[in-house]
Design a protein around this motif. Sequence first.
Motif, mmCIF file in Angstrom:
data_model
loop_
_atom_site.group_PDB
_atom_site.id
_atom_site.type_symbol
_atom_site.label_atom_id
_atom_site.label_comp_id
_atom_site.label_asym_id
_atom_site.label_seq_id
_atom_site.Cartn_x
_atom_site.Cartn_y
_atom_site.Cartn_z
ATOM 1 N N ASN A 119 0.662 -0.653 -0.112
ATOM 2 C CA ASN A 119 -0.240 -0.239 -0.331
ATOM 3 C C ASN A 119 0.453 0.435 -0.065
ATOM 4 O O ASN A 119 0.925 2.115 0.815
ATOM 5 C CB ASN A 119 -0.970 0.023 0.971
ATOM 6 N N ARG A 148 -2.533 -2.602 -4.774
ATOM 7 C CA ARG A 148 -2.353 -2.811 -2.914
ATOM 8 C C ARG A 148 -2.885 -3.807 -2.644
ATOM 9 O O ARG A 148 -3.878 -4.910 -3.702
ATOM 10 C CB ARG A 148 -2.801 -1.564 -3.268
ATOM 11 N N ASN A 150 -6.518 -4.997 -1.033
ATOM 12 C CA ASN A 150 -7.874 -4.668 -1.144
ATOM 13 C C ASN A 150 -8.493 -4.512 0.421
ATOM 14 O O ASN A 150 -7.765 -5.320 1.096
ATOM 15 C CB ASN A 150 -8.331 -5.278 -1.696
ATOM 16 N N ASP A 151 -9.160 -3.753 0.870
ATOM 17 C CA ASP A 151 -9.047 -2.805 2.648
ATOM 18 C C ASP A 151 -10.232 -4.892 3.154
ATOM 19 O O ASP A 151 -9.848 -4.672 4.110
ATOM 20 C CB ASP A 151 -10.632 -2.508 1.826
ATOM 21 N N TRP A 154 -7.506 -6.654 5.179
ATOM 22 C CA TRP A 154 -6.667 -7.118 6.161
ATOM 23 C C TRP A 154 -7.687 -7.125 7.356
ATOM 24 O O TRP A 154 -7.283 -8.442 7.744
ATOM 25 C CB TRP A 154 -6.623 -5.761 6.357
#
Length: 181
Positions: A119, A148, A150-151, A154
Motif C-alpha cells: 500500500n 495494493r 484490498n481493504d 486486512w
Amino acid sequence: MKKVLFIVGSLRKGSFNHQLAELAEKALEGKAKVSYLDYSAVPIFNQDLEAPVLPAVASVREVTEAADAIWIFSPVYNFAIPGPVKNLLDWISRAKDLSDPSGPSAINEKLVTVSSVANGGQDNLFGSYRNLLPFIRTTVVEPFVQTRVNDSAWGDGKLVLEANKLAELQAQAEALLAAIG
C-alpha cells in the motif's frame, strides 16, 4: 518446458505477495513450469561463510541456475527491498569462483521481473530493483506490476485483484515468456 523460479519476498505464510505469486502461476499454467524458492535457511551474508559453500547456499544457487527466468514478488519494507530478498540476491550474485570476483554467478544473465503487493512505496522499490538487477548482471524484463492490498484482505487475509490488475499480471507473464523465447 520453460522453467520460472518464483522468489516470494515475504516469508510469512499466506502473505499477500505469495497470493500474488499464486495468481501469476495461473497466468503461466501450461506455458511454464513454476517452482518456489525456499531460501529461509540462507544465513545473513558474510564473506567468512563463503568457503566452503554452505548447503543452504549451494541449494539456492543450484535451483537458481536451473531456472530460465526469475519472478520476484516483493513487499515494500521501509520503501525498499526486503532484507531477506536483498540477502538472497547478495548470495546468489556472488561469483561461483571466488578467485575471480567478476566471474559468473548463479543468477548471472538470468531474466528477472518483479511484482509487488503493498500500500505504497512501490516506485522506490521498483527503482531499487531497476538499479540492482542490472548491477548483478541480470536482464530486467518489464513491465513490473504493482497492486495494493484490498481493504477486505486486512480482515480475511485474502488478496483480491481487480480485473485490470489481473490483466496486467497476465501481460507481465506473457512478456516474461516472450523474453525466454
